[in-house]
Design a protein around this motif. Structure first.
Motif, PDB file in Angstrom:
ATOM      1  N   PHE A 174       0.781  -1.221   0.098  1.00  0.00           N
ATOM      2  CA  PHE A 174      -0.347   0.487   0.084  1.00  0.00           C
ATOM      3  C   PHE A 174       0.814   0.930  -0.057  1.00  0.00           C
ATOM      4  O   PHE A 174       1.005   2.107  -0.641  1.00  0.00           O
ATOM      5  N   ALA A 175       1.744   1.039   0.650  1.00  0.00           N
ATOM      6  CA  ALA A 175       2.748   2.249   0.740  1.00  0.00           C
ATOM      7  C   ALA A 175       3.058   2.650  -0.428  1.00  0.00           C
ATOM      8  O   ALA A 175       3.729   4.295  -1.156  1.00  0.00           O
ATOM      9  N   HIS A 176       3.679   1.889  -1.326  1.00  0.00           N
ATOM     10  CA  HIS A 176       4.161   1.509  -3.255  1.00  0.00           C
ATOM     11  C   HIS A 176       3.010   2.626  -3.835  1.00  0.00           C
ATOM     12  O   HIS A 176       3.361   3.228  -4.598  1.00  0.00           O
ATOM     13  N   GLU A 177       2.301   2.205  -3.566  1.00  0.00           N
ATOM     14  CA  GLU A 177       0.716   2.493  -4.256  1.00  0.00           C
ATOM     15  C   GLU A 177       0.591   3.734  -4.400  1.00  0.00           C
ATOM     16  O   GLU A 177       0.500   4.671  -4.879  1.00  0.00           O
ATOM     17  N   ARG A 178       0.555   4.099  -2.416  1.00  0.00           N
ATOM     18  CA  ARG A 178       0.771   5.667  -2.630  1.00  0.00           C
ATOM     19  C   ARG A 178       1.405   6.853  -2.769  1.00  0.00           C
ATOM     20  O   ARG A 178       1.777   7.127  -2.865  1.00  0.00           O
ATOM     21  N   ALA A 179       2.666   6.102  -2.994  1.00  0.00           N
ATOM     22  CA  ALA A 179       4.093   6.534  -3.404  1.00  0.00           C
ATOM     23  C   ALA A 179       3.274   7.528  -4.874  1.00  0.00           C
ATOM     24  O   ALA A 179       3.889   8.434  -5.142  1.00  0.00           O
TER      25      ALA A 179
ATOM     26  N   ALA B 296      12.113   3.679 -14.242  1.00  0.00           N
ATOM     27  CA  ALA B 296      12.319   4.728 -13.258  1.00  0.00           C
ATOM     28  C   ALA B 296      11.322   4.713 -12.206  1.00  0.00           C
ATOM     29  O   ALA B 296      11.549   5.369 -10.433  1.00  0.00           O
ATOM     30  N   LEU B 297       9.903   5.154 -12.459  1.00  0.00           N
ATOM     31  CA  LEU B 297       8.677   5.303 -11.129  1.00  0.00           C
ATOM     32  C   LEU B 297       8.336   4.353 -10.578  1.00  0.00           C
ATOM     33  O   LEU B 297       8.045   4.815  -9.042  1.00  0.00           O
ATOM     34  N   GLU B 298       8.570   3.298 -11.095  1.00  0.00           N
ATOM     35  CA  GLU B 298       8.368   1.804  -9.989  1.00  0.00           C
ATOM     36  C   GLU B 298       9.281   1.787  -9.256  1.00  0.00           C
ATOM     37  O   GLU B 298       9.440   1.504  -7.843  1.00  0.00           O
ATOM     38  N   ARG B 299      10.748   2.190  -9.417  1.00  0.00           N
ATOM     39  CA  ARG B 299      12.149   2.099  -8.080  1.00  0.00           C
ATOM     40  C   ARG B 299      11.822   3.178  -7.477  1.00  0.00           C
ATOM     41  O   ARG B 299      11.810   3.227  -6.949  1.00  0.00           O
ATOM     42  N   TRP B 300      11.232   4.324  -8.301  1.00  0.00           N
ATOM     43  CA  TRP B 300      10.890   6.023  -7.149  1.00  0.00           C
ATOM     44  C   TRP B 300       9.908   5.499  -6.091  1.00  0.00           C
ATOM     45  O   TRP B 300      10.122   5.170  -4.964  1.00  0.00           O
ATOM     46  N   ALA B 301       8.962   4.654  -6.133  1.00  0.00           N
ATOM     47  CA  ALA B 301       7.964   4.116  -5.302  1.00  0.00           C
ATOM     48  C   ALA B 301       8.035   3.332  -4.202  1.00  0.00           C
ATOM     49  O   ALA B 301       7.889   3.076  -3.174  1.00  0.00           O
ATOM     50  N   ASP B 302       9.076   2.068  -5.028  1.00  0.00           N
ATOM     51  CA  ASP B 302      10.208   1.494  -4.406  1.00  0.00           C
ATOM     52  C   ASP B 302      10.232   1.879  -3.068  1.00  0.00           C
ATOM     53  O   ASP B 302      10.415   1.454  -1.723  1.00  0.00           O
TER      54      ASP B 302
ATOM     55  N   LEU C 290      -0.844   2.490 -12.061  1.00  0.00           N
ATOM     56  CA  LEU C 290       0.767   1.443 -11.415  1.00  0.00           C
ATOM     57  C   LEU C 290       0.115   0.824 -11.009  1.00  0.00           C
ATOM     58  O   LEU C 290      -0.479   1.549  -9.958  1.00  0.00           O
ATOM     59  N   ALA C 291       0.790   0.155 -11.413  1.00  0.00           N
ATOM     60  CA  ALA C 291       1.291  -1.042 -10.345  1.00  0.00           C
ATOM     61  C   ALA C 291       2.538  -1.842  -9.958  1.00  0.00           C
ATOM     62  O   ALA C 291       3.285  -1.335 -10.509  1.00  0.00           O
ATOM     63  N   ALA C 292       2.674  -1.983  -8.602  1.00  0.00           N
ATOM     64  CA  ALA C 292       3.683  -2.698  -8.095  1.00  0.00           C
ATOM     65  C   ALA C 292       4.104  -3.971  -8.921  1.00  0.00           C
ATOM     66  O   ALA C 292       5.785  -4.081  -8.844  1.00  0.00           O
ATOM     67  N   THR C 293       3.389  -4.858  -9.282  1.00  0.00           N
ATOM     68  CA  THR C 293       4.076  -5.831  -9.834  1.00  0.00           C
ATOM     69  C   THR C 293       4.346  -5.908 -11.659  1.00  0.00           C
ATOM     70  O   THR C 293       4.667  -6.688 -11.821  1.00  0.00           O
ATOM     71  N   THR C 294       4.342  -3.985 -12.074  1.00  0.00           N
ATOM     72  CA  THR C 294       4.343  -4.166 -12.788  1.00  0.00           C
ATOM     73  C   THR C 294       6.154  -4.425 -13.865  1.00  0.00           C
ATOM     74  O   THR C 294       7.084  -3.800 -12.263  1.00  0.00           O
TER      75      THR C 294
ATOM     76  N   HIS D  93       2.562   9.829 -10.616  1.00  0.00           N
ATOM     77  CA  HIS D  93       2.985   9.762 -11.514  1.00  0.00           C
ATOM     78  C   HIS D  93       2.661   9.573 -12.580  1.00  0.00           C
ATOM     79  O   HIS D  93       3.703   9.795 -13.922  1.00  0.00           O
ATOM     80  N   HIS D  94       1.439   8.964 -12.733  1.00  0.00           N
ATOM     81  CA  HIS D  94       0.800   8.990 -14.041  1.00  0.00           C
ATOM     82  C   HIS D  94       0.814   9.825 -14.565  1.00  0.00           C
ATOM     83  O   HIS D  94       0.765  10.065 -16.201  1.00  0.00           O
ATOM     84  N   LEU D  95       1.073  11.395 -14.266  1.00  0.00           N
ATOM     85  CA  LEU D  95       1.119  12.613 -15.528  1.00  0.00           C
ATOM     86  C   LEU D  95       2.584  12.205 -16.318  1.00  0.00           C
ATOM     87  O   LEU D  95       2.976  12.805 -17.304  1.00  0.00           O
TER      88      LEU D  95
END
Length: 320
Positions: A166-171, A204-210, A248-252, A177-179
């Protein structure tokens, strides 16, 4: 103008590979801004160049010249190039504008449809739980943003890993990040080479959220386990309902590479600058900056040259 106007159209050939290479050496947040900024500037310069070509060719047509109050033809020797190139540039400009409008409208429609679906299910703050048995979780942007998770995903993860997910998705929601992805997608409507920036940007966006999730829960290994387990759960179950395009999803993306980065001793932003940006990367950064600067300068120079030629053809003294 005959030379300067082509610079913005050709510079992405050099700028896109340089941006991709440089993004690999930067922290995720900086990489995301770099890729998005380059795409936006290069797309704007491309659109300007196409517009200048179309206008320069159109002004050599008698009806357009009369409408523009030109007393004589445009000076210069570029008519042999601009006249045949003008209709092609005009067609590309129209296609780019249509693709831009369709992309923006599609993004808006998908977002609205997904929010209507989410609002019809149970909500707990910003968390929306779908009753689907297939594991899935994603960030749904909007006002307010939602973290959408299925019942299957809740069963697949223990409590602590759910919080990391949930913290990943909230990031994603907090960083909007969709913009970033939308900007690059719309930029690609003007120059097809810019599509090559989408994959490194998504990573990069997924790593940012990670990294944001790891900082939030205070445990990089826990975050890595949560992302790995969630990705494995989505791949070992039948496909569920289609995920909205803007979500955006953490599993992609390349999950193993992301997990390995989280399991490294320290986050990329904390590594010494001398290791994260060696001399070769500084040269790439300088080359990329030169490409973007030349692209913008080419568009500005071509516009100034066309304006001066129009003033001359109107019988005015240039610069007055």
């Amino acid at each position: 103008m005959i030379f300067a106007v082509w610079v913005p159209l050709l510079m992405p050939l050099l700028a896109v590979p340089a941006a991709r290479r440089l993004a690999e050496s930067l922290p995720p947040r900086a990489a995301a801004w770099l890729l998005t900024g380059c795409a936006a500037v290069l797309a704007a310069c491309t659109a300007a160049a196409l517009g200048l070509l179309a206008v320069a060719g159109a002004l050599r047509l008698p009806p357009v010249a009369a409408f523009g109050h030109l007393q004589r033809g445009l000076p210069g020797t570029d008519a042999v190039v601009t006249v045949p190139a003008a209709p092609i540039a005009g067609a590309l400009l129209a296609c780019g504008a249509i693709a831009l409008a369709r992309g923006a409208l599609r993004h808006r429609a998908e977002l609205r449809a997904a929010r209507r679906t989410a609002d019809g299910h149970a909500l707990a703050g910003d968390l929306c739980v779908l009753p689907d048995t297939q594991p899935d979780a994603y960030a749904l942007p909007g006002r307010p943003g939602r973290v959408v998770v299925t019942a299957g995903m809740l069963r697949a993860l223990p409590s602590a890993e759910r919080e990391a997910l949930f913290a990943h998705e909230r990031a994603h929601l907090a960083g909007r990040h969709h913009l970033f992805l939308l900007t690059v997608a719309l930029a690609a409507a003007w120059h097809p080479l810019l599509r090559a920036l989408r994959a490194p940007l998504a990573y990069a966006l997924e790593r940012w959220a990670d990294e944001a999730a790891a900082a939030r829960v205070g445990d990089r290994q826990l975050t890595a386990r949560a992302i790995g387990r969630a990705a494995l759960a989505t791949r070992t179950h039948p496909a569920g309902p289609p995920r909205p395009g803007p979500a955006l999803a953490a599993t992609t993306g390349p999950v193993p590479r992301r997990v390995a980065a989280l399991l490294s001793p320290e986050p990329p932003a904390a590594r010494p600058r001398s290791r994260s940006v060696p001399g070769a990367h500084r040269l790439i950064a300088a080359a990329l900056l030169a490409c973007v600067a030349f692209s913008a300068a080419g568009a500005v120079d071509a516009a100034a040259d066309l304006h001066q030629n129009v003033e001359t053809a109107q019988g005015e003294h240039p610069g007055r």
